[in-house]
Design a protein around this motif. Structure first.
Motif, PDB file in Angstrom:
ATOM      1  N   ASN A  10      -4.072   9.361  -6.364  1.00  0.00           N
ATOM      2  CA  ASN A  10      -2.719   8.547  -6.914  1.00  0.00           C
ATOM      3  C   ASN A  10      -1.905   9.462  -7.683  1.00  0.00           C
ATOM      4  O   ASN A  10      -2.541  10.263  -8.340  1.00  0.00           O
ATOM      5  N   LYS A  12       0.204   8.716  -9.792  1.00  0.00           N
ATOM      6  CA  LYS A  12       0.824   8.188 -10.956  1.00  0.00           C
ATOM      7  C   LYS A  12       0.091   8.841 -12.165  1.00  0.00           C
ATOM      8  O   LYS A  12      -0.735   9.382 -12.210  1.00  0.00           O
ATOM      9  N   SER A  17      -1.953   3.569 -13.392  1.00  0.00           N
ATOM     10  CA  SER A  17      -2.592   2.972 -11.832  1.00  0.00           C
ATOM     11  C   SER A  17      -3.180   1.870 -12.244  1.00  0.00           C
ATOM     12  O   SER A  17      -4.303   1.861 -12.907  1.00  0.00           O
ATOM     13  N   ARG A  18      -2.761   0.968 -11.458  1.00  0.00           N
ATOM     14  CA  ARG A  18      -3.483  -0.381 -11.435  1.00  0.00           C
ATOM     15  C   ARG A  18      -4.868  -0.239 -10.837  1.00  0.00           C
ATOM     16  O   ARG A  18      -5.769  -0.732 -10.932  1.00  0.00           O
ATOM     17  N   THR A  19      -4.713   0.550  -9.646  1.00  0.00           N
ATOM     18  CA  THR A  19      -6.138   0.802  -8.578  1.00  0.00           C
ATOM     19  C   THR A  19      -7.051   1.502  -9.643  1.00  0.00           C
ATOM     20  O   THR A  19      -8.287   0.904  -9.583  1.00  0.00           O
ATOM     21  N   PRO A  91      -4.118   3.781  -4.010  1.00  0.00           N
ATOM     22  CA  PRO A  91      -3.059   2.692  -3.866  1.00  0.00           C
ATOM     23  C   PRO A  91      -2.558   2.445  -2.374  1.00  0.00           C
ATOM     24  O   PRO A  91      -2.640   3.513  -1.558  1.00  0.00           O
ATOM     25  N   PHE A  92      -1.866   1.330  -1.970  1.00  0.00           N
ATOM     26  CA  PHE A  92      -1.370   1.193  -0.383  1.00  0.00           C
ATOM     27  C   PHE A  92      -0.233   1.826  -0.421  1.00  0.00           C
ATOM     28  O   PHE A  92       0.774   1.484  -1.143  1.00  0.00           O
ATOM     29  N   ASN A  94       3.079   2.914   2.237  1.00  0.00           N
ATOM     30  CA  ASN A  94       3.775   2.810   3.460  1.00  0.00           C
ATOM     31  C   ASN A  94       2.758   2.288   4.392  1.00  0.00           C
ATOM     32  O   ASN A  94       2.479   2.938   5.436  1.00  0.00           O
ATOM     33  N   LEU A  95       2.196   1.355   4.232  1.00  0.00           N
ATOM     34  CA  LEU A  95       1.233   0.478   5.157  1.00  0.00           C
ATOM     35  C   LEU A  95      -0.049   1.388   5.395  1.00  0.00           C
ATOM     36  O   LEU A  95      -0.949   1.141   6.366  1.00  0.00           O
ATOM     37  N   SER A 136      -4.963  -1.168  -4.204  1.00  0.00           N
ATOM     38  CA  SER A 136      -4.177  -2.380  -4.670  1.00  0.00           C
ATOM     39  C   SER A 136      -2.873  -2.327  -3.774  1.00  0.00           C
ATOM     40  O   SER A 136      -2.658  -0.966  -3.380  1.00  0.00           O
ATOM     41  N   GLY A 138       1.323  -3.780  -3.097  1.00  0.00           N
ATOM     42  CA  GLY A 138       2.395  -4.453  -3.793  1.00  0.00           C
ATOM     43  C   GLY A 138       2.431  -5.980  -2.993  1.00  0.00           C
ATOM     44  O   GLY A 138       2.753  -6.788  -3.572  1.00  0.00           O
ATOM     45  N   GLY A 139       2.379  -6.038  -1.685  1.00  0.00           N
ATOM     46  CA  GLY A 139       2.396  -7.125  -1.128  1.00  0.00           C
ATOM     47  C   GLY A 139       0.944  -7.901  -0.867  1.00  0.00           C
ATOM     48  O   GLY A 139      -0.084  -7.185  -1.261  1.00  0.00           O
ATOM     49  N   TYR A 141      -1.877  -8.434   1.709  1.00  0.00           N
ATOM     50  CA  TYR A 141      -2.020  -8.382   3.295  1.00  0.00           C
ATOM     51  C   TYR A 141      -3.626  -8.994   3.650  1.00  0.00           C
ATOM     52  O   TYR A 141      -4.250  -8.663   4.466  1.00  0.00           O
ATOM     53  N   ASP A 177       3.325  -6.449  -6.563  1.00  0.00           N
ATOM     54  CA  ASP A 177       4.766  -6.300  -6.862  1.00  0.00           C
ATOM     55  C   ASP A 177       5.306  -7.506  -6.314  1.00  0.00           C
ATOM     56  O   ASP A 177       6.605  -7.580  -6.359  1.00  0.00           O
TER      57      ASP A 177
HETATM   58  C1  LIG Z   1       5.134   5.633  -2.190  1.00  0.00           C
HETATM   59  C2  LIG Z   1       4.805   4.198  -2.322  1.00  0.00           C
HETATM   60  C3  LIG Z   1       4.724   3.397  -0.948  1.00  0.00           C
HETATM   61  C4  LIG Z   1       4.376   1.983  -1.080  1.00  0.00           C
HETATM   62  N1  LIG Z   1       4.216   1.347  -0.036  1.00  0.00           N
HETATM   63  C5  LIG Z   1       3.858  -0.135   0.101  1.00  0.00           C
HETATM   64  C6  LIG Z   1       3.617  -0.620   1.327  1.00  0.00           C
HETATM   65  O1  LIG Z   1       3.763  -0.286   2.337  1.00  0.00           O
HETATM   66  N2  LIG Z   1       3.269  -2.013   1.152  1.00  0.00           N
HETATM   67  C7  LIG Z   1       2.999  -2.572   0.260  1.00  0.00           C
HETATM   68  O2  LIG Z   1       2.636  -3.693  -0.298  1.00  0.00           O
HETATM   69  N3  LIG Z   1       3.142  -1.855  -1.182  1.00  0.00           N
HETATM   70  C8  LIG Z   1       3.327  -0.789  -1.487  1.00  0.00           C
HETATM   71  N4  LIG Z   1       3.690   0.081  -2.419  1.00  0.00           N
HETATM   72  C9  LIG Z   1       3.550  -0.459  -3.650  1.00  0.00           C
HETATM   73  C10 LIG Z   1       1.999  -0.281  -4.196  1.00  0.00           C
HETATM   74  O3  LIG Z   1       1.159  -0.451  -3.028  1.00  0.00           O
HETATM   75  C11 LIG Z   1       1.603  -0.962  -5.344  1.00  0.00           C
HETATM   76  O4  LIG Z   1       2.450  -0.867  -6.376  1.00  0.00           O
HETATM   77  C12 LIG Z   1       0.374  -0.790  -5.876  1.00  0.00           C
HETATM   78  O5  LIG Z   1      -0.279  -1.676  -6.673  1.00  0.00           O
HETATM   79  C13 LIG Z   1       0.136   0.644  -6.630  1.00  0.00           C
HETATM   80  O6  LIG Z   1      -1.096   0.873  -7.200  1.00  0.00           O
HETATM   81  P1  LIG Z   1      -1.165   2.005  -8.565  1.00  0.00           P
HETATM   82  O7  LIG Z   1      -0.371   1.146  -9.603  1.00  0.00           O
HETATM   83  O8  LIG Z   1      -2.796   2.108  -8.676  1.00  0.00           O
HETATM   84  O9  LIG Z   1      -0.340   2.985  -8.172  1.00  0.00           O
HETATM   85  C14 LIG Z   1       3.931   1.382  -2.342  1.00  0.00           C
HETATM   86  C15 LIG Z   1       4.221   2.142  -3.497  1.00  0.00           C
HETATM   87  C16 LIG Z   1       4.600   3.582  -3.458  1.00  0.00           C
HETATM   88  C17 LIG Z   1       4.705   4.305  -4.819  1.00  0.00           C
END
Ligand SMILES: Cc1cc2nc3c(=O)[nH]c(=O)nc-3n(C[C@H](O)[C@H](O)[C@H](O)COP(=O)(O)O)c2cc1C
Length: 201
Positions: A10, A12, A17-19, A91-92, A94-95, A136, A138-139, A141, A177
């Protein structure tokens, strides 16, 4: 005594990072329960993992027996092979998975080290090991139709299966998110799941 490789991917800043909040809780709990085990943390950004270098693929994919443990790229494949258990945290994006983790997979998927070709096709050499993938998103899945767009955890499960690792558990925090979701509650619940998994990993 088991050797656990904790692979972190990651970009971050430390602590954001939440992950990693979830995966670090898993590791903490695991350490408490298995103080004799060796845990090697591999932060891919700190390691400076890059794309495979142009022009060197032949050499990389036919390592001479017993050599390469100090090679800047092959050393990661040997390190991977020597571990018994893997905790992957990403983290997830771009799919899928962050590209640095894909680059790392390119480092460790090496003929003659982590898999081999036989008359009946490719055979994984990393058998008898286990993985927990912590992610983790944003959406959310966890159900269709979004589940079909999830190509991160699914990719890791498939490529590690190719290397011979079939014991693969996923721990995910989804919907982080989505406006209105209680992010702390979702992360907290996932931390509890992670700690529970640490008991039988
Ligand atoms: C570059 C980037 C791409 C992302 N693409 C997606 C995505 O395709 N689908 C989704 O649901 N969330 C997406 N997210 C949101 C992250 O998956 C989400 O905020 C995650 O909890 C981040 O984890 P972290 O706090 O450990 O960084 C993206 C975030 C970033 C920074």
């Amino acid at each position: 005594m088991s050797k656990v490789l904790y692979i972190k991917a990651n970009a971050k800043k430390e602590g954001e990072s939440r992950t990693f909040k979830i995966s670090d809780s898993f590791i903490e709990e695991y350490k408490k329960l298995n103080p004799q085990d060796e845990i090697i943390t591999l932060d891919l950004y700190e390691e400076g993992i890059e794309f495979l270098p142009k022009g060197e693929l032949g050499e990389l994919h036919t390592p001479k027996e017993g050599t390469g443990k100090d090679h800047p790229i092959l050393k990661y494949a040997y390190q991977f092979l020597e571990a018994d258990k893997y905790v992957i945290a990403e983290p997830f994006w771009n799919l899928s998975i962050p590209s640095i983790l894909k680059a790392y997979i390119d480092y460790i998927t090496v003929t003659g080290i982590t898999f081999k070709y036989t008359a009946s096709g490719a055979v994984g050499l990393c058998t008898g090991k286990k993985v927990v993938n912590i992610t983790s998103r944003g959406g959310d899945y966890t159900s269709e139709p979004a589940a079909s767009y999830e190509m991160g955890d699914r990719y890791l499960r498939t490529i590690l299966g190719f290397l011979g690792i079939t014991d693969f558990t996923t721990i995910s925090a989804d919907g982080l998110d989505i406006i209105g979701n209680d992010v702390n509650a979702i992360v907290g619940k996932t931390i509890e799941k992670a700690k529970e998994k640490a008991k039988n990993f």
